[in-house]
Design a protein around this motif. Structure first.
Motif, PDB file in Angstrom:
ATOM      1  N   VAL A 215       0.771  -1.137   0.288  1.00  0.00           N
ATOM      2  CA  VAL A 215      -0.185  -0.174  -0.027  1.00  0.00           C
ATOM      3  C   VAL A 215       1.235   1.359  -0.042  1.00  0.00           C
ATOM      4  O   VAL A 215       1.792   1.707   0.950  1.00  0.00           O
ATOM      5  CB  VAL A 215      -0.407   0.147   1.304  1.00  0.00           C
ATOM      6  CG1 VAL A 215      -1.891   0.458   1.039  1.00  0.00           C
ATOM      7  CG2 VAL A 215      -2.334  -1.420   1.049  1.00  0.00           C
ATOM      8  N   ASN A 216       0.493   2.221  -1.008  1.00  0.00           N
ATOM      9  CA  ASN A 216       1.562   3.774  -0.997  1.00  0.00           C
ATOM     10  C   ASN A 216       0.373   4.735  -0.740  1.00  0.00           C
ATOM     11  O   ASN A 216      -0.329   4.450  -1.094  1.00  0.00           O
ATOM     12  CB  ASN A 216       1.690   3.552  -2.458  1.00  0.00           C
ATOM     13  CG  ASN A 216       3.485   2.277  -2.969  1.00  0.00           C
ATOM     14  OD1 ASN A 216       3.989   2.539  -2.084  1.00  0.00           O
ATOM     15  ND2 ASN A 216       2.484   1.339  -3.488  1.00  0.00           N
ATOM     16  N   ILE A 217       1.102   5.536  -0.127  1.00  0.00           N
ATOM     17  CA  ILE A 217      -0.203   6.460   0.034  1.00  0.00           C
ATOM     18  C   ILE A 217       0.528   8.088  -0.313  1.00  0.00           C
ATOM     19  O   ILE A 217       2.108   8.358  -0.310  1.00  0.00           O
ATOM     20  CB  ILE A 217      -0.606   6.941   1.775  1.00  0.00           C
ATOM     21  CG1 ILE A 217      -0.621   5.876   3.163  1.00  0.00           C
ATOM     22  CG2 ILE A 217      -0.861   8.244   2.646  1.00  0.00           C
ATOM     23  CD1 ILE A 217      -1.840   5.371   2.329  1.00  0.00           C
ATOM     24  N   PHE A 218       0.456   8.596  -1.474  1.00  0.00           N
ATOM     25  CA  PHE A 218       0.240   9.308  -1.879  1.00  0.00           C
ATOM     26  C   PHE A 218      -0.065  10.865  -1.329  1.00  0.00           C
ATOM     27  O   PHE A 218      -1.792  11.214  -0.887  1.00  0.00           O
ATOM     28  CB  PHE A 218       0.143   9.551  -3.659  1.00  0.00           C
ATOM     29  CG  PHE A 218       1.583   8.989  -4.095  1.00  0.00           C
ATOM     30  CD1 PHE A 218       2.389   8.240  -3.896  1.00  0.00           C
ATOM     31  CD2 PHE A 218       0.378   7.163  -4.148  1.00  0.00           C
ATOM     32  CE1 PHE A 218       2.941   7.703  -4.093  1.00  0.00           C
ATOM     33  CE2 PHE A 218       0.413   6.172  -5.334  1.00  0.00           C
ATOM     34  CZ  PHE A 218       2.519   6.275  -5.149  1.00  0.00           C
ATOM     35  N   GLY A 219       0.050  11.859  -1.130  1.00  0.00           N
ATOM     36  CA  GLY A 219      -0.283  13.471  -0.816  1.00  0.00           C
ATOM     37  C   GLY A 219      -1.315  13.657  -2.618  1.00  0.00           C
ATOM     38  O   GLY A 219      -0.329  14.740  -2.632  1.00  0.00           O
ATOM     39  N   LEU A 220      -2.334  13.659  -2.800  1.00  0.00           N
ATOM     40  CA  LEU A 220      -2.850  14.212  -3.721  1.00  0.00           C
ATOM     41  C   LEU A 220      -3.156  15.669  -4.602  1.00  0.00           C
ATOM     42  O   LEU A 220      -2.784  15.577  -5.955  1.00  0.00           O
ATOM     43  CB  LEU A 220      -4.817  13.625  -3.387  1.00  0.00           C
ATOM     44  CG  LEU A 220      -5.262  13.607  -4.832  1.00  0.00           C
ATOM     45  CD1 LEU A 220      -5.203  13.243  -6.132  1.00  0.00           C
ATOM     46  CD2 LEU A 220      -6.932  12.847  -5.032  1.00  0.00           C
ATOM     47  N   THR A 221      -3.614  16.069  -3.043  1.00  0.00           N
ATOM     48  CA  THR A 221      -3.230  17.757  -3.597  1.00  0.00           C
ATOM     49  C   THR A 221      -2.344  18.381  -3.368  1.00  0.00           C
ATOM     50  O   THR A 221      -1.530  19.253  -3.638  1.00  0.00           O
ATOM     51  CB  THR A 221      -4.563  18.132  -2.790  1.00  0.00           C
ATOM     52  OG1 THR A 221      -4.629  18.191  -1.702  1.00  0.00           O
ATOM     53  CG2 THR A 221      -5.795  17.948  -3.892  1.00  0.00           C
ATOM     54  N   GLY A 222      -1.083  17.489  -2.295  1.00  0.00           N
ATOM     55  CA  GLY A 222      -0.118  18.194  -2.186  1.00  0.00           C
ATOM     56  C   GLY A 222       0.176  19.365  -1.623  1.00  0.00           C
ATOM     57  O   GLY A 222      -0.592  20.019  -1.013  1.00  0.00           O
ATOM     58  N   PRO A 223       1.254  19.982  -1.053  1.00  0.00           N
ATOM     59  CA  PRO A 223       1.119  21.593  -0.420  1.00  0.00           C
ATOM     60  C   PRO A 223       0.678  22.275  -1.070  1.00  0.00           C
ATOM     61  O   PRO A 223       0.196  23.723  -0.774  1.00  0.00           O
ATOM     62  CB  PRO A 223       2.614  20.903   0.171  1.00  0.00           C
ATOM     63  CG  PRO A 223       3.112  20.405  -0.566  1.00  0.00           C
ATOM     64  CD  PRO A 223       2.464  19.391  -1.282  1.00  0.00           C
ATOM     65  N   GLY A 224       0.728  22.499  -2.598  1.00  0.00           N
ATOM     66  CA  GLY A 224       0.512  23.339  -3.567  1.00  0.00           C
ATOM     67  C   GLY A 224      -0.992  23.288  -3.804  1.00  0.00           C
ATOM     68  O   GLY A 224      -1.471  24.289  -3.800  1.00  0.00           O
ATOM     69  N   GLY A 225      -2.387  22.360  -3.168  1.00  0.00           N
ATOM     70  CA  GLY A 225      -3.207  22.418  -2.512  1.00  0.00           C
ATOM     71  C   GLY A 225      -3.255  23.536  -2.173  1.00  0.00           C
ATOM     72  O   GLY A 225      -4.664  24.036  -2.053  1.00  0.00           O
ATOM     73  N   ARG A 262       8.716  13.843  -4.874  1.00  0.00           N
ATOM     74  CA  ARG A 262      10.117  13.861  -4.346  1.00  0.00           C
ATOM     75  C   ARG A 262      10.818  13.476  -2.554  1.00  0.00           C
ATOM     76  O   ARG A 262      11.115  12.613  -2.431  1.00  0.00           O
ATOM     77  CB  ARG A 262      10.895  14.127  -4.957  1.00  0.00           C
ATOM     78  CG  ARG A 262      10.850  14.319  -6.333  1.00  0.00           C
ATOM     79  CD  ARG A 262      12.061  15.500  -6.443  1.00  0.00           C
ATOM     80  NE  ARG A 262      11.172  15.968  -8.186  1.00  0.00           N
ATOM     81  CZ  ARG A 262      12.301  16.758  -9.032  1.00  0.00           C
ATOM     82  NH1 ARG A 262      13.911  16.911  -8.236  1.00  0.00           N
ATOM     83  NH2 ARG A 262      11.907  16.563  -9.863  1.00  0.00           N
ATOM     84  N   MET A 263       9.641  13.907  -1.647  1.00  0.00           N
ATOM     85  CA  MET A 263       9.903  13.398  -0.381  1.00  0.00           C
ATOM     86  C   MET A 263       8.957  13.257   0.463  1.00  0.00           C
ATOM     87  O   MET A 263       7.581  13.813   1.177  1.00  0.00           O
ATOM     88  CB  MET A 263      10.339  14.738   0.947  1.00  0.00           C
ATOM     89  CG  MET A 263      11.721  15.563  -0.424  1.00  0.00           C
ATOM     90  SD  MET A 263      11.537  17.716   0.265  1.00  0.00           S
ATOM     91  CE  MET A 263      12.559  17.115   1.677  1.00  0.00           C
ATOM     92  N   PRO A 264       8.536  11.551   0.790  1.00  0.00           N
ATOM     93  CA  PRO A 264       7.564  10.817   1.319  1.00  0.00           C
ATOM     94  C   PRO A 264       6.562  12.001   2.409  1.00  0.00           C
ATOM     95  O   PRO A 264       5.995  12.077   3.171  1.00  0.00           O
ATOM     96  CB  PRO A 264       7.899   9.970   1.709  1.00  0.00           C
ATOM     97  CG  PRO A 264       8.797   9.489   0.789  1.00  0.00           C
ATOM     98  CD  PRO A 264       9.620  11.008   0.379  1.00  0.00           C
ATOM     99  N   GLU A 265       8.332  11.956   3.215  1.00  0.00           N
ATOM    100  CA  GLU A 265       7.716  13.279   4.436  1.00  0.00           C
ATOM    101  C   GLU A 265       6.346  14.070   4.123  1.00  0.00           C
ATOM    102  O   GLU A 265       5.343  14.519   5.064  1.00  0.00           O
ATOM    103  CB  GLU A 265       8.478  13.053   5.089  1.00  0.00           C
ATOM    104  CG  GLU A 265       9.991  14.664   4.921  1.00  0.00           C
ATOM    105  CD  GLU A 265      10.515  13.887   3.859  1.00  0.00           C
ATOM    106  OE1 GLU A 265      11.849  14.843   3.591  1.00  0.00           O
ATOM    107  OE2 GLU A 265      10.571  12.738   3.536  1.00  0.00           O
ATOM    108  N   LEU A 266       6.350  14.530   3.004  1.00  0.00           N
ATOM    109  CA  LEU A 266       5.387  16.361   2.435  1.00  0.00           C
ATOM    110  C   LEU A 266       3.718  15.397   2.521  1.00  0.00           C
ATOM    111  O   LEU A 266       3.172  15.704   2.480  1.00  0.00           O
ATOM    112  CB  LEU A 266       6.279  16.519   1.680  1.00  0.00           C
ATOM    113  CG  LEU A 266       7.404  17.439   2.060  1.00  0.00           C
ATOM    114  CD1 LEU A 266       7.830  18.102   0.675  1.00  0.00           C
ATOM    115  CD2 LEU A 266       7.075  18.675   3.010  1.00  0.00           C
ATOM    116  N   VAL A 267       4.018  14.014   2.324  1.00  0.00           N
ATOM    117  CA  VAL A 267       2.532  13.438   1.895  1.00  0.00           C
ATOM    118  C   VAL A 267       1.502  14.758   3.251  1.00  0.00           C
ATOM    119  O   VAL A 267       0.000  14.263   3.138  1.00  0.00           O
ATOM    120  CB  VAL A 267       2.268  12.001   2.320  1.00  0.00           C
ATOM    121  CG1 VAL A 267       1.206  11.463   2.633  1.00  0.00           C
ATOM    122  CG2 VAL A 267       3.332  11.544   0.830  1.00  0.00           C
ATOM    123  N   ALA A 268       2.193  14.061   4.187  1.00  0.00           N
ATOM    124  CA  ALA A 268       1.184  14.931   5.724  1.00  0.00           C
ATOM    125  C   ALA A 268       0.702  16.225   5.516  1.00  0.00           C
ATOM    126  O   ALA A 268      -0.024  17.059   6.083  1.00  0.00           O
ATOM    127  CB  ALA A 268       1.603  14.692   6.840  1.00  0.00           C
TER     128      ALA A 268
END
Length: 280
Positions: A215-225, A262-268
């Motif tokens: 299972v992979n979790i991504f930031g869909l809208t990301g910080p740019g959202g 590129r930085m998984p820690e930014l998913v949150a």
């Protein structure tokens, strides 16, 4: 888990959700009418293009609303079937040329192992009870073939806190935001009927428990959202300032979130999560 479930004659959709989507909210226009919606759509299609099987694949769009995503998947060459509990959405999807039927994501009407991929862009955040989410995920896994891919959208537990702050409505919505932070749900939330907000670790655990690996979790809208949230809150229908007009904010938000991938820690830092798992 692989025993077919007999569907209900009519989905057991909560009346508040039916009212929300039938008379209060036009889901067919949501993704195109706001900068945040356009960002969400562009990012989702980036991920689906990367993780879904090559065309032609048989795809279940579970809780697919009026068929915006199903139409895109069909245009890519996939064979798409949509299920939604709101009659208005099913009618809109059928008009758009999508094969759509009324149904409940917790009791899918389809046979075991009949799809190559499944999209759940709405069900998880409309099921506040963990038992309902577990059932919906097990059903999605049941109808996937071995090796099939599930993509599911969830809302970040912190999204209301940050979004209300940027819109300068936090002091008005303080109790609602506090409840969501503590429990993932607020009965007083006026934004969306019966909405649940996930922690990243909780979302991963739910998909793993349903039988998906990895299972992979991504930031869909990301910080740019968050740039798009601010623009929609303060500039919708209004001219941009000179600085905002210098570059299209959507392009800026997209580039920001793609760099953050590129930085998984930014998913949150993303208001929306996208979980992708594979049936073993």
């Amino acid at each position: 888990m692989d025993t077919p479930v007999i569907p209900l004659d009519r989905p057991t959709v909560d009346p508040a959700i039916e009212t929300h989507y039938s008379s209060r909210w036009d889901e067919a226009a949501r993704l195109s009418s706001t900068v945040k919606g356009r960002l969400e759509q562009a990012r989702l299609y980036d991920f689906l293009g990367q993780w879904f099987p090559p065309t032609p694949a048989r795809v279940a769009d579970i809780g697919g609303g009026p068929g915006v995503h199903a139409r895109w998947l069909k245009e890519q060459g996939h064979d798409v079937v949509l299920l939604d509990p709101v009659q208005r959405h099913v009618d809109q999807a059928n008009v758009a040329g999508i094969t759509a039927e009324l149904g409940d994501g917790r009791r899918l009407p389809w046979s075991n192992e009949s799809f190559d991929a499944a999209l759940m862009a709405g069900p998880l955040y409309h099921l506040p009870d963990a038992s309902g989410r577990r059932l919906a995920l097990r059903e999605a896994v049941r109808v996937l073939r071995p090796g099939g891919v599930l993509a599911a959208v969830a809302i970040n537990r912190a999204a209301n806190l940050i979004g209300s702050t940027l819109a300068n409505t936090l002091l008005t919505r303080h109790g609602i935001v506090r409840d969501i932070l503590e429990t993932g749900h607020s009965a007083d939330n006026e934004r969306m009927a019966h909405c649940y907000y996930h922690r990243e670790s909780e979302l991963r655990s739910e998909l793993v428990s349903a039988g998906l690996r990895p299972v992979n979790i991504f930031g869909l809208t990301g910080p740019g959202g968050w740039l798009t949230v601010m623009i929609d809150a303060h500039f919708k229908g209004q001219p941009y300032t000179d600085k905002l007009a210098e570059h299209d904010p959507l392009d800026t938000a997209l580039e920001c979130s793609r760099l953050a991938d590129r930085m998984p820690e930014l998913v949150a830092s993303s208001s929306l999560f996208l979980a992708v798992g594979q049936k073993s």
